[in-house]
Design an enzyme around this catalytic site. Sequence first.
Site, PDB file in Angstrom:
ATOM      1  N   GLU A  13       0.933  -1.128  -0.029  1.00  0.00           N
ATOM      2  CA  GLU A  13      -0.063   0.020  -0.158  1.00  0.00           C
ATOM      3  C   GLU A  13       0.760   1.179  -0.055  1.00  0.00           C
ATOM      4  O   GLU A  13       0.684   2.158  -0.741  1.00  0.00           O
ATOM      5  CB  GLU A  13      -0.893   0.097   1.339  1.00  0.00           C
ATOM      6  CG  GLU A  13      -1.689   1.166   1.519  1.00  0.00           C
ATOM      7  CD  GLU A  13      -2.542   1.021   2.850  1.00  0.00           C
ATOM      8  OE1 GLU A  13      -3.523   0.699   2.745  1.00  0.00           O
ATOM      9  OE2 GLU A  13      -1.928   1.267   3.832  1.00  0.00           O
ATOM     10  N   ASP A  59      -5.487  -4.451  -3.915  1.00  0.00           N
ATOM     11  CA  ASP A  59      -5.852  -3.226  -4.010  1.00  0.00           C
ATOM     12  C   ASP A  59      -4.330  -2.357  -4.440  1.00  0.00           C
ATOM     13  O   ASP A  59      -4.455  -1.294  -5.004  1.00  0.00           O
ATOM     14  CB  ASP A  59      -6.629  -2.743  -2.963  1.00  0.00           C
ATOM     15  CG  ASP A  59      -5.690  -2.651  -1.710  1.00  0.00           C
ATOM     16  OD1 ASP A  59      -5.246  -3.710  -1.467  1.00  0.00           O
ATOM     17  OD2 ASP A  59      -6.025  -1.907  -0.650  1.00  0.00           O
TER      18      ASP A  59
END
Length: 639
Positions: free
Chosen positions: A68, A246
Amino acid sequence: MKSSAIALFVCLFGQLQGDGEYKARFLQQYHKIHDPTNGYYSKQGVPYHSAETLMVDITDHGHESTSEAYSYWIWMEAMYGKLTGNFSSFNAAWENMEQNIIPVHASQIGNNNYNPSKPATYADELDWPSDYPIPLQFDVPVGQDPIFQELVDTYGSYDIYAMHWLLDADNVYGFGNLPGSCELGPEADGPSYINTFERGPEESTWRTIPQPTCDTFKYGGQHGFSEIFAKQSSFTKSWKYSNAPDADARAIQAAFWAHTWANEEGKSFEISSTIEKAAKLGDYLRYAMFDKYFKRIGNCVGPHNCPGGQGRESAHFLLSWYFGWGGALSGEWTWRIGDGTAFFGYQNPMAAYALSNVTAMKPKSATGASDWQASLDRQLEFYGWLQSEEGAIAGGVTNSWNGRYDTPPENLTENTFHGMFYDWQPVCHDPPTNRWYGMQPWSLDRLAQYYYVTGDEKAKTVLDKWVNWIISEIEFKNGNFQLPEWLDWSGVPPNVHVIVAKRSSDTATASATARTLSYYAAKTGDQNVKNVAKQLLDCIWNHQTTKGVSVEEVLDSYSRFNETVYVPENFKGYYPNGDVIEHGATFISLRSFYKRDPEWYKIEAYLNGGEIPRFTYHRFWAQSDVALAQGTYGILFNE
Ligand SMILES: *[C@@H]1O[C@H](CO)[C@@H](O)[C@H](O)[C@H]1NC(C)=O
Ligand SMILES: *[C@@H]1O[C@H](CO)[C@@H](O)[C@H](O)[C@H]1NC(C)=O
Ligand SMILES: *[C@@H]1O[C@H](CO)[C@@H](O)[C@H](O)[C@H]1NC(C)=O
Ligand SMILES: *[C@@H]1O[C@H](CO)[C@@H](O)[C@H](O)[C@H]1NC(C)=O
């Protein structure tokens, strides 16, 4: 909305805004993040989860790094390129990612011995960490991995090109599990590959046992860490990685913007090799589109009853929670798993569009671009299917109820999503996945970007309703803003409802919200929405600190430093620093290094009955979100 006119005055009071104010704010924030005295990067240039070390949220130490953080870094460098015309740091950030968080060949050996017609051996997921270790079930049918051979043919390599999600950037645990090496010990300089969660939906960060991704049995128990997770008759030295889809998708989305912006400047050749790598990352990211055991998608109930899939039968085409790959250190065998659970918060229609419709970003494999086209369509449908009456987006769906293909409750079987079941809290129950408001603007921002680029009406329909909802939930008061922090959910699609359970003035989620509103307003021309975005950005900017932009948090969850971490009764093992892993261990007993942290005194006082500790944190993603929101507004409206 009621008090917005007053807020506009209050938030701007004392600030003079010239041309390019918001672009200038991006650069100011960017330089704070890159200022070595502010401590956002390790010696090796690895972005920390937070500048502060004492930090437990999704990571269990602030100087861990995540895929991330890398994805946000790359996105920031793309925007830096747009605003300065210099894209070299975008290329450099991608290279650092390749060196440190995409496992190199020597860190993922034996992939040539992978058998795509039997990707992995089945094991149930159970509810509580104390239900582990779990047995492997060799008689449960699994499906076929339909993309392996194509990827080998395309790239001439058996290895996976994807980020592992977690690094111990300063080698705090001391495994010394460096890129290309394995368990070099505490003397080694980081970053060191580690992993945490692996024991079901109730295993929060507080209940997890960190382990090296490469286990030579040097640390942990007699057989390293494996006995904590799986019941086996014999144990093998092994390696394994988990990908957070993600994050890889966000890196691809960032590459899309870098490509778009560099093109505008006639500089796309400067980043073309990085863009090619982004397309390659997208090719491998397709592992996230498949069921965990490549079983058939749709009404997949009963591990023995639900058959393995062939070809795309096992593809749900959404970005699931993770995918994983691993093998024996001897290289004799390897395995791969996808995931049949998809959370709306991970979806990224912007990345899916880039990988299917932007020539320079289409993956090279035969079916990569068409899989991403299918994914784009499926993601758009997913948002609509999950949208609540109020406008916020509900959790997600699963192909594997309870993580073991259980029979779901009846209220979930009437209306399914391509045969997958609604799950209001996919994967994590402590806390429930979709409680945190931040996932709303994170995901909807990507939908808004996609809408801004394409004008797709399907995206607009979802956004119209979502924007209406959030505008009604934003309050401006006394020079500050309040946004939802926690959401509570009830009902089942198509009748899901949301209520706001808690509010806060978090500058990071407010930034993502402002960015979503900015893209939406830029495309629709809605002045009111544009004004709300601007007010938010101005209020956020009032919370500057020396290191960035942040507000104080009161962390009663830190009582959990004392919480027991389940360790099986017969297990005894050691961390490299000598911390003992045994039944009765606690979060802090497994992490004695925290007792030397300069902020430990706050935790100790709290555990001894003192006041709740307060921290003003600078998380990498949060500081990036602040920068990117200000910069986006500046770019879209030239202000
Ligand atoms: C671009 O930025 C890098 C540092 O990120 C610097 O080394 C280089 O000289 C810059 N290039 C130009 C043309 O300004
Ligand atoms: C992307 O490309 C496909 C195939 O060429 C086309 O059908 C589709 O409309 C495009 N999508 C968008 C959003 O432009
Ligand atoms: C569905 O039914 C189950 C059990 O009957 C109940 O616990 C659950 O809350 C219901 N789900 C929703 C989303 O209403
Ligand atoms: C929690 O930890 C503190 C400090 O390490 C210790 O003094 C205290 O007794 C512990 N409390 C419980 C309930 O275990």
